[in-house]
Design a protein around this motif. Structure first.
Motif, PDB file in Angstrom:
ATOM      1  N   ASP A  33      45.303  -3.323   9.733  1.00 26.73           N
ATOM      2  CA  ASP A  33      44.289  -2.547   9.019  1.00 26.73           C
ATOM      3  C   ASP A  33      42.981  -2.413   9.787  1.00 26.73           C
ATOM      4  OD1 ASP A  33      46.017  -2.221   6.848  1.00 26.73           O
ATOM      5  OD2 ASP A  33      45.381  -4.132   5.974  1.00 26.73           O
ATOM      6  N   ASN A  64      41.780   1.113  11.288  1.00 27.15           N
ATOM      7  CA  ASN A  64      41.388   2.174  10.355  1.00 27.15           C
ATOM      8  C   ASN A  64      40.262   1.766   9.410  1.00 27.15           C
ATOM      9  OD1 ASN A  64      43.259   4.081  11.296  1.00 27.15           O
ATOM     10  ND2 ASN A  64      44.874   3.098  10.147  1.00 27.15           N
ATOM     11  N   GLU A 116      37.720   4.204   7.137  1.00 28.64           N
ATOM     12  CA  GLU A 116      37.788   4.184   5.678  1.00 28.64           C
ATOM     13  C   GLU A 116      36.443   3.802   5.061  1.00 28.64           C
ATOM     14  OE1 GLU A 116      41.112   1.806   4.406  1.00 28.64           O
ATOM     15  OE2 GLU A 116      42.455   2.870   5.772  1.00 28.64           O
ATOM     16  N   ASN A 126      34.085   6.863   5.437  1.00 31.71           N
ATOM     17  CA  ASN A 126      34.450   7.956   4.526  1.00 31.71           C
ATOM     18  C   ASN A 126      34.148   7.611   3.077  1.00 31.71           C
ATOM     19  OD1 ASN A 126      35.233   9.649   6.586  1.00 31.71           O
ATOM     20  ND2 ASN A 126      37.390   9.118   6.437  1.00 31.71           N
ATOM     21  N   THR A 127      34.334   6.358   2.693  1.00 31.48           N
ATOM     22  CA  THR A 127      34.010   5.935   1.330  1.00 31.48           C
ATOM     23  C   THR A 127      32.514   6.085   1.070  1.00 31.48           C
ATOM     24  OG1 THR A 127      35.871   4.402   1.230  1.00 31.48           O
ATOM     25  CG2 THR A 127      34.039   3.985  -0.280  1.00 31.48           C
TER      26      THR A 127
END
Length: 112
Positions: A92, A95, A99, A102-103
């Motif tokens: 993970d 990425n 993430e 973008n959140t």
């Protein structure tokens, strides 16, 4: 970056680079900057375009992941750089910085 302390650049320096790229003020031809901006596109929607570059390395015993980006909307440009660090690299990790960014962009309404 190298384990022995290679190139280090701050998030502010990364953002300043993106601003100069977006403004066409880097010491490269307009054509080269246009091509770079085109290959940096990671998301192209009707209301925004995200241009970004990821990077990773290991420094001082930690895995480091960068996400340097800017979002162009109809009315504004939002520049950001994030950096995550971990003592372990798991699937993970690569990425996670994307993430997270973008959140946050979604939560503050940039991606609406």
């Amino acid at each position: 970056m190298t384990e022995s302390g290679g190139l280090r650049i701050s998030p502010i320096q990364q953002i300043e680079f993106l601003k100069r790229l977006d403004d066409g003020k880097l010491p490269f031809s307009k054509s080269s900057m246009s091509i770079l901006k085109d290959v940096m596109i990671v998301d192209n929607k009707s209301n925004y375009v995200i241009r970004a570059k990821t990077g990773s390395g290991k420094q001082d015993g930690k895995y480091i992941g960068w996400y340097v980006s800017y979002v162009t909307t109809k009315d504004n440009v939002f520049y950001f750089s994030d950096c995550i660090q971990s003592t372990e690299k798991n699937p993970d990790f690569n990425n996670a910085h994307i993430e997270i960014a973008n959140t946050i962009l979604d939560e503050i309404g940039v991606l609406k």
